[in-house]
Design a protein around this motif. Structure first.
Motif, PDB file in Angstrom:
ATOM      1  N   SER A 176       0.845  -1.199   0.000  1.00 11.19           N
ATOM      2  CA  SER A 176       0.000   0.000   0.000  1.00 11.19           C
ATOM      3  C   SER A 176       0.876   1.244   0.000  1.00 11.19           C
ATOM      4  N   SER A 177       0.354   2.277  -0.626  1.00 10.95           N
ATOM      5  CA  SER A 177       1.055   3.561  -0.651  1.00 10.95           C
ATOM      6  C   SER A 177       0.036   4.689  -0.532  1.00 10.95           C
ATOM      7  N   TYR A 178       0.490   5.821  -0.038  1.00 12.63           N
ATOM      8  CA  TYR A 178      -0.395   6.949   0.216  1.00 12.63           C
ATOM      9  C   TYR A 178       0.313   8.219  -0.232  1.00 12.63           C
ATOM     10  N   TYR A 179      -0.478   9.170  -0.706  1.00 10.61           N
ATOM     11  CA  TYR A 179       0.099  10.323  -1.363  1.00 10.61           C
ATOM     12  C   TYR A 179      -0.530  11.624  -0.896  1.00 10.61           C
ATOM     13  N   ALA A 180       0.246  12.680  -1.036  1.00  6.86           N
ATOM     14  CA  ALA A 180      -0.303  14.018  -0.854  1.00  6.86           C
ATOM     15  C   ALA A 180      -1.311  14.290  -1.964  1.00  6.86           C
ATOM     16  N   ALA A 181      -2.294  15.092  -1.656  1.00  5.99           N
ATOM     17  CA  ALA A 181      -3.341  15.397  -2.631  1.00  5.99           C
ATOM     18  C   ALA A 181      -2.759  16.028  -3.896  1.00  5.99           C
ATOM     19  N   SER A 182      -1.685  16.780  -3.736  1.00  7.64           N
ATOM     20  CA  SER A 182      -1.108  17.506  -4.870  1.00  7.64           C
ATOM     21  C   SER A 182      -0.458  16.590  -5.903  1.00  7.64           C
ATOM     22  N   VAL A 183      -0.143  15.349  -5.515  1.00  6.85           N
ATOM     23  CA  VAL A 183       0.531  14.441  -6.446  1.00  6.85           C
ATOM     24  C   VAL A 183      -0.271  13.174  -6.717  1.00  6.85           C
ATOM     25  N   LYS A 184      -1.346  12.969  -5.989  1.00  7.50           N
ATOM     26  CA  LYS A 184      -2.133  11.748  -6.129  1.00  7.50           C
ATOM     27  C   LYS A 184      -2.635  11.601  -7.559  1.00  7.50           C
ATOM     28  N   GLY A 185      -2.463  10.417  -8.100  1.00  8.04           N
ATOM     29  CA  GLY A 185      -2.868  10.164  -9.469  1.00  8.04           C
ATOM     30  C   GLY A 185      -1.773  10.434 -10.494  1.00  8.04           C
TER      31      GLY A 185
END
Length: 123
Positions: A56-65
């Motif tokens: 699993s990985s999680y991202y800042a909203a600014s880079v997600k996707g």
């Protein structure tokens, strides 16, 4: 303990880069790995993090996707794949290792840090 980032450089808007972070001197598979970035005159900010297993990985909203983190335990390396780059992604990028399994977004929770690699995105 060493974390050595590589793969930074200059890229045009919309381009892609893959950063690597080679780890040594600690038990890589037992650490959560994170990526942070810092632009000139700004505070260091969270980019993303990946679990010990890499499941699993999680991202800042600014880079997600646009960004994707992966890890290869056989190579003791974590990667940051960056796509659709924007000028606002310009920064020094750092990988970091966290002993806690908590997938923190706070840089203070990370124990080991690399020296950083520069990413510059031209408009």
């Amino acid at each position: 303990v060493q974390l050595v980032e590589s793969g930074g450089g200059l890229v045009q808007t919309g381009g892609s880069l893959r950063l690597s972070c080679a780890a040594s001197g600690f038990s890589f598979s037992t650490y959560v790995m994170g990526w942070f970035r810092q632009a000139p005159g700004k505070e260091r900010e969270f980019v993303g993090t990946i679990t010990r297993s890499g499941g699993s990985s999680y991202y800042a909203a600014s880079v997600k996707g646009r960004f994707n983190i992966s890890r290869d335990s056989a190579k003791n390396t974590v990667y940051l794949e960056m796509n659709s780059l924007k000028p606002e992604d310009t920064a020094a990028y750092y990988c970091a290792a966290e002993a806690s399994p908590m997938l923190s977004r706070r840089s203070s929770e990370y124990e080991y840090w690399g020296q950083g690699t520069q990413v510059s995105v031209s408009s």
